[in-house]
Design a protein around this motif. Structure first.
Motif, mmCIF file in Angstrom:
data_model
loop_
_atom_site.group_PDB
_atom_site.id
_atom_site.type_symbol
_atom_site.label_atom_id
_atom_site.label_comp_id
_atom_site.label_asym_id
_atom_site.label_seq_id
_atom_site.Cartn_x
_atom_site.Cartn_y
_atom_site.Cartn_z
ATOM 1 N N SER A 33 0.700 -1.116 0.006
ATOM 2 C CA SER A 33 -0.010 0.009 -0.276
ATOM 3 C C SER A 33 0.926 1.361 -0.043
ATOM 4 O O SER A 33 0.446 2.293 -0.665
ATOM 5 C CB SER A 33 -0.837 -0.002 1.233
ATOM 6 O OG SER A 33 -0.212 0.000 2.431
ATOM 7 N N TYR A 34 2.097 1.460 0.788
ATOM 8 C CA TYR A 34 2.852 2.469 0.718
ATOM 9 C C TYR A 34 3.412 2.573 -0.785
ATOM 10 O O TYR A 34 3.411 3.639 -1.093
ATOM 11 C CB TYR A 34 4.092 2.133 1.604
ATOM 12 C CG TYR A 34 5.107 3.105 1.442
ATOM 13 C CD1 TYR A 34 5.146 4.354 1.993
ATOM 14 C CD2 TYR A 34 6.332 2.937 0.892
ATOM 15 C CE1 TYR A 34 6.133 5.492 1.810
ATOM 16 C CE2 TYR A 34 7.388 4.000 0.869
ATOM 17 C CZ TYR A 34 7.284 4.781 1.239
ATOM 18 O OH TYR A 34 8.352 5.962 1.080
ATOM 19 N N PHE A 35 3.789 1.469 -1.411
ATOM 20 C CA PHE A 35 4.441 1.818 -2.811
ATOM 21 C C PHE A 35 3.210 2.265 -3.770
ATOM 22 O O PHE A 35 3.516 2.956 -4.757
ATOM 23 C CB PHE A 35 4.963 0.796 -3.377
ATOM 24 C CG PHE A 35 6.256 0.008 -2.626
ATOM 25 C CD1 PHE A 35 7.298 1.321 -2.573
ATOM 26 C CD2 PHE A 35 6.512 -0.849 -1.944
ATOM 27 C CE1 PHE A 35 8.651 0.760 -2.018
ATOM 28 C CE2 PHE A 35 7.787 -1.231 -1.412
ATOM 29 C CZ PHE A 35 8.825 -0.453 -1.175
ATOM 30 N N LEU A 40 6.191 8.174 -6.787
ATOM 31 C CA LEU A 40 7.489 8.250 -7.105
ATOM 32 C C LEU A 40 7.838 8.642 -8.259
ATOM 33 O O LEU A 40 7.131 8.144 -9.508
ATOM 34 C CB LEU A 40 8.053 6.819 -6.921
ATOM 35 C CG LEU A 40 7.678 6.179 -5.605
ATOM 36 C CD1 LEU A 40 7.958 4.602 -5.668
ATOM 37 C CD2 LEU A 40 8.831 6.772 -4.555
ATOM 38 N N ASN A 41 8.624 9.622 -8.571
ATOM 39 C CA ASN A 41 8.967 10.187 -9.962
ATOM 40 C C ASN A 41 10.628 10.133 -10.026
ATOM 41 O O ASN A 41 11.105 11.261 -9.439
ATOM 42 C CB ASN A 41 8.420 11.520 -10.015
ATOM 43 C CG ASN A 41 8.652 12.094 -11.558
ATOM 44 O OD1 ASN A 41 9.571 11.620 -12.295
ATOM 45 N ND2 ASN A 41 7.971 13.006 -11.855
ATOM 46 N N ALA A 43 12.960 10.919 -12.503
ATOM 47 C CA ALA A 43 13.147 11.988 -13.123
ATOM 48 C C ALA A 43 13.296 13.258 -12.618
ATOM 49 O O ALA A 43 14.164 13.967 -12.503
ATOM 50 C CB ALA A 43 12.470 12.077 -14.285
ATOM 51 N N GLN A 44 12.289 13.485 -11.794
ATOM 52 C CA GLN A 44 12.093 14.781 -11.072
ATOM 53 C C GLN A 44 12.977 14.876 -9.633
ATOM 54 O O GLN A 44 13.770 15.765 -9.550
ATOM 55 C CB GLN A 44 10.616 14.902 -10.549
ATOM 56 C CG GLN A 44 10.517 16.200 -9.580
ATOM 57 C CD GLN A 44 8.683 16.203 -8.989
ATOM 58 O OE1 GLN A 44 8.228 15.354 -9.394
ATOM 59 N NE2 GLN A 44 8.734 17.260 -8.265
ATOM 60 N N ASP A 45 12.983 13.491 -8.963
ATOM 61 C CA ASP A 45 14.116 13.270 -7.867
ATOM 62 C C ASP A 45 15.417 13.677 -8.444
ATOM 63 O O ASP A 45 16.211 14.136 -7.684
ATOM 64 C CB ASP A 45 13.802 11.946 -7.348
ATOM 65 C CG ASP A 45 12.614 11.970 -6.468
ATOM 66 O OD1 ASP A 45 12.012 12.761 -6.326
ATOM 67 O OD2 ASP A 45 12.242 10.716 -6.242
ATOM 68 N N THR A 46 15.876 13.033 -9.714
ATOM 69 C CA THR A 46 17.211 12.979 -9.961
ATOM 70 C C THR A 46 17.544 14.558 -10.492
ATOM 71 O O THR A 46 18.682 14.967 -10.276
ATOM 72 C CB THR A 46 17.389 12.291 -11.374
ATOM 73 O OG1 THR A 46 17.157 10.823 -11.038
ATOM 74 C CG2 THR A 46 18.916 12.377 -11.851
ATOM 75 N N GLY A 47 16.609 15.224 -11.123
ATOM 76 C CA GLY A 47 16.566 16.565 -11.246
ATOM 77 C C GLY A 47 17.011 17.365 -10.135
ATOM 78 O O GLY A 47 17.732 18.440 -10.198
ATOM 79 N N GLU A 48 15.863 17.161 -9.199
ATOM 80 C CA GLU A 48 16.359 17.799 -7.752
ATOM 81 C C GLU A 48 17.719 17.763 -7.143
ATOM 82 O O GLU A 48 18.032 18.726 -6.817
ATOM 83 C CB GLU A 48 15.365 17.618 -6.678
ATOM 84 C CG GLU A 48 13.550 18.183 -7.177
ATOM 85 C CD GLU A 48 12.612 17.699 -6.150
ATOM 86 O OE1 GLU A 48 13.271 16.964 -5.135
ATOM 87 O OE2 GLU A 48 11.627 17.780 -6.463
ATOM 88 N N VAL A 49 18.160 16.725 -7.179
ATOM 89 C CA VAL A 49 19.356 16.263 -6.710
ATOM 90 C C VAL A 49 20.557 16.812 -7.396
ATOM 91 O O VAL A 49 21.403 17.634 -6.724
ATOM 92 C CB VAL A 49 19.706 14.613 -6.734
ATOM 93 C CG1 VAL A 49 21.115 14.200 -6.274
ATOM 94 C CG2 VAL A 49 18.992 14.153 -5.694
ATOM 95 N N ARG A 50 20.640 16.778 -8.513
ATOM 96 C CA ARG A 50 21.357 17.564 -9.456
ATOM 97 C C ARG A 50 21.379 19.140 -9.343
ATOM 98 O O ARG A 50 22.443 19.855 -9.044
ATOM 99 C CB ARG A 50 21.261 17.302 -11.239
ATOM 100 C CG ARG A 50 21.690 16.012 -11.291
ATOM 101 C CD ARG A 50 21.587 15.734 -12.821
ATOM 102 N NE ARG A 50 22.006 14.275 -13.041
ATOM 103 C CZ ARG A 50 21.396 13.632 -14.187
ATOM 104 N NH1 ARG A 50 20.853 14.200 -15.100
ATOM 105 N NH2 ARG A 50 22.183 12.458 -14.445
#
Length: 79
Positions: A33-35, A40-41, A43-50
């Motif tokens: 149920s959590y998943f 979860l995105n 591409a967006q998470d990677t962009g934010e980290v960069r």
């Protein structure tokens, strides 16, 4: 009499890996149920980290910004 125990280690590995697989499946069932609800995105998470590493923004302090340029740093000239 000497008994042949060559197959004993193979069967123990099979039981061990079987137990690990059962635990992994149980964890997936429990947290399913959590998943499904999470947004979860990657591409967006990677962009934010960069973006955060480029600007040096970190939560709660953290490491200094990383030089992401492709050129190596130039050493200072010696007189």
């Amino acid at each position: 009499m000497i008994e042949d125990e060559a197959g004993q280690s193979s069967s123990e590995y099979i039981l061990l890996f079987g137990a690990i697989i059962v635990v992994a499946i149980l964890a997936l069932v429990i947290y399913r149920s959590y998943f499904q609800r999470s947004n979860l995105n990657s591409a967006q998470d990677t962009g934010e980290v960069r973006n955060n590493t480029d600007t040096g923004e970190t939560e709660g302090g953290g490491a200094p910004p990383v030089n992401n340029s492709s050129e190596p740093p130039v050493p200072p000239s010696v007189p």
